[in-house]
Design an enzyme around this catalytic site. Structure first.
Site, PDB file in Angstrom:
ATOM      1  CD1 TRP A 105      39.494  27.232 -27.143  1.00 32.28           C
ATOM      2  CD2 TRP A 105      37.826  28.524 -27.892  1.00 32.28           C
ATOM      3  NE1 TRP A 105      39.230  26.865 -28.437  1.00 32.28           N
ATOM      4  CE2 TRP A 105      38.218  27.646 -28.918  1.00 32.28           C
ATOM      5  CE3 TRP A 105      36.796  29.433 -28.129  1.00 32.28           C
ATOM      6  CZ2 TRP A 105      37.597  27.649 -30.165  1.00 32.28           C
ATOM      7  CZ3 TRP A 105      36.191  29.428 -29.366  1.00 32.28           C
ATOM      8  CH2 TRP A 105      36.591  28.536 -30.378  1.00 32.28           C
ATOM      9  CB  ALA A 122      32.157  23.951 -25.934  1.00 33.16           C
ATOM     10  CE  LYS A 168      35.309  20.434 -28.718  1.00 34.03           C
ATOM     11  NZ  LYS A 168      35.302  21.781 -29.276  1.00 34.03           N
ATOM     12  CG  ASP A 186      31.963  28.839 -24.969  1.00 30.67           C
ATOM     13  OD1 ASP A 186      31.233  27.955 -25.462  1.00 30.67           O
ATOM     14  OD2 ASP A 186      33.134  29.058 -25.363  1.00 30.67           O
TER      15      ASP A 186
END
Ligand code: LMR
Length: 394
Positions: free
Chosen positions: A127, A210, A243, A208
């Site tokens: 990302w 997400a 999300k 991470d």
């Protein structure tokens, strides 16, 4: 003073939002920023979120400050959701943060305080905001190979070779699930090998996560994170609720730091609270309260999980439809990787020039590295995209 400022590089994902809005074509298709959309192009407020907000509005009696770490009930609920019983609760320090990005930023600040000379290793690609924040903080970074552009899967041999060169105390950032931007993910068996390498090297994992619930299901998507949390004395986990709860603008995330024992946990917790105080004092509460309300009420939680499952399955159907359509049009299995990928994104593996051609000639917007947001498609636009990919000669 302000005359000394220089223009900053535009974020390539966020720049697409404005470009798409400015495009007058009625049949344009937005496959850019990672926001879930239903078949009619709407980003809905989830049913359980609406109900939790209704309850909070009716029952909340104060807006006084919570604590620097946020409401401890939120930290505990997120610890259970992400880590399950992989690690003892009294080893986990947790602070609420403004979104997953806030958690990443606080994690990097914590690394800077605890190990200023550590190199942070990122997957190539990752990302784009990961390297951007690390660079901004003046920290050292390096990349490990991740994506095999021939198979559009994980270059596992390259990844293992590169991780074999990390130094003791370096930090290795891994995506917990639904790799952004590629959609190609490590299996739990591969992760076991990665863990063995990182343990051997004395590296610290930083996960991470997400998109929990967008890949193979809530628990399956947490598997890799749990494997890691259970295997190291120390690791960091940045989790986002944007999300999976659909609360993007509420900025709701959590940073968890797994410590080796309760004494180290207390020290870490105190440092995380200090970091929150330095950066923004108390973290935002509304989104965190919504999440806690949902996760701690069995009926609300069941409804949230059901809606999240529908969302996940809808993306899997779109993936399969796109792969099938491309198989039909190209009479080949070249695009079957689309149905093997998981999460919101897939990387097509084509050039920025081809991506620009899709935008200019067909009004199809995706990130210049050829990342497309599967959730931006619907049954009508899948064949349009497939035809455009084939016409462009990708
Ligand atoms: C994305 O990757 O598109 C999302 O995480 C949104 C963002 O902030 O970049």
């Amino acid at each position: 003073m302000l005359e000394n400022l220089h223009p900053q590089p535009a974020d390539k994902i966020l720049a697409l939002i404005a470009a798409f809005k400015a495009d007058p074509r009625a049949d344009k298709i937005d496959l850019g920023v990672g926001v879930y959309k239903d078949a009619s192009g709407n980003t809905p407020v989830m049913r359980a979120v609406k109900e939790a907000e209704r309850r909070i509005l009716a029952e909340q009696t104060t807006k006084a400050y919570t604590g620097l770490a946020g409401d401890p009930a939120f930290g505990a609920a997120m610890r259970d959701l992400v880590l399950g019983d992989s690690v003892a609760a009294d080893r986990v320090a947790a602070v609420a943060t403004p979104g997953g990005t806030g958690a990443i930023r606080q994690a990097l600040e914590l690394i800077k305080m605890a190990a200023p000379n550590a190199t942070v290793w990122l997957s190539d690609p990752t990302w784009p905001n990961h390297p951007s924040i690390i660079k901004y903080l003046g920290m050292k970074m390096a990349e490990y190979r991740y994506f095999d552009s021939a198979t559009r899967g994980v270059d596992f041999a390259g990844l293992l070779a590169d991780l074999g060169t990390v130094a003791q105390g370096d930090v290795v950032l891994l995506h917990g699930c639904c790799h952004n931007p590629t959609g190609a993910n490590l299996t739990t068996e591969q992760m076991a090998q990665v863990i063995a390498v990182l343990q051997d090297k004395g590296a610290v994992p930083f996960v991470d996560i997400a998109y929990q619930g967008f890949g193979d299901g809530l628990d399956a998507d947490a598997q890799i994170t749990r494997q890691i949390a259970g295997a190291f004395d120390n690791c960091l986990i940045a989790a986002s609720c944007s999300k999976n709860f659909g609360i993007y603008r509420e900025r709701t995330g959590v940073l968890m730091a797994v410590a080796k024992d309760p004494v180290q946990q207390a020290l870490t917790q105190q440092n995380l609270a200090f970091l929150n105080r330095q950066n923004y004092s108390f973290p935002p509460d509304h989104g965190a309260r919504v999440v806690t309300t949902i996760l701690t009420d069995p009926a609300l939680r069941a409804d949230w999980e059901a809606e999240l499952e529908d969302t996940r399955n809808g993306m899997l159907v779109l993936r399969q439809q796109l792969a099938d359509e491309l198989r039909r049009l190209t009479n080949s299995d070249r695009f079957d990787f689309l149905s093997a990928h998981r999460g919101m994104f897939s990387r097509l593996g084509t050039t920025p020039e081809m991506v620009e051609k899709l935008r200019a000639e067909h009004g199809i917007y995706m990130v210049s590295d050829s990342r497309l947001n599967i959730a931006g498609l619907n049954a009508t636009t899948v064949p349009i995209l497939a035809q455009a990919i084939v016409s462009a000669g990708i």
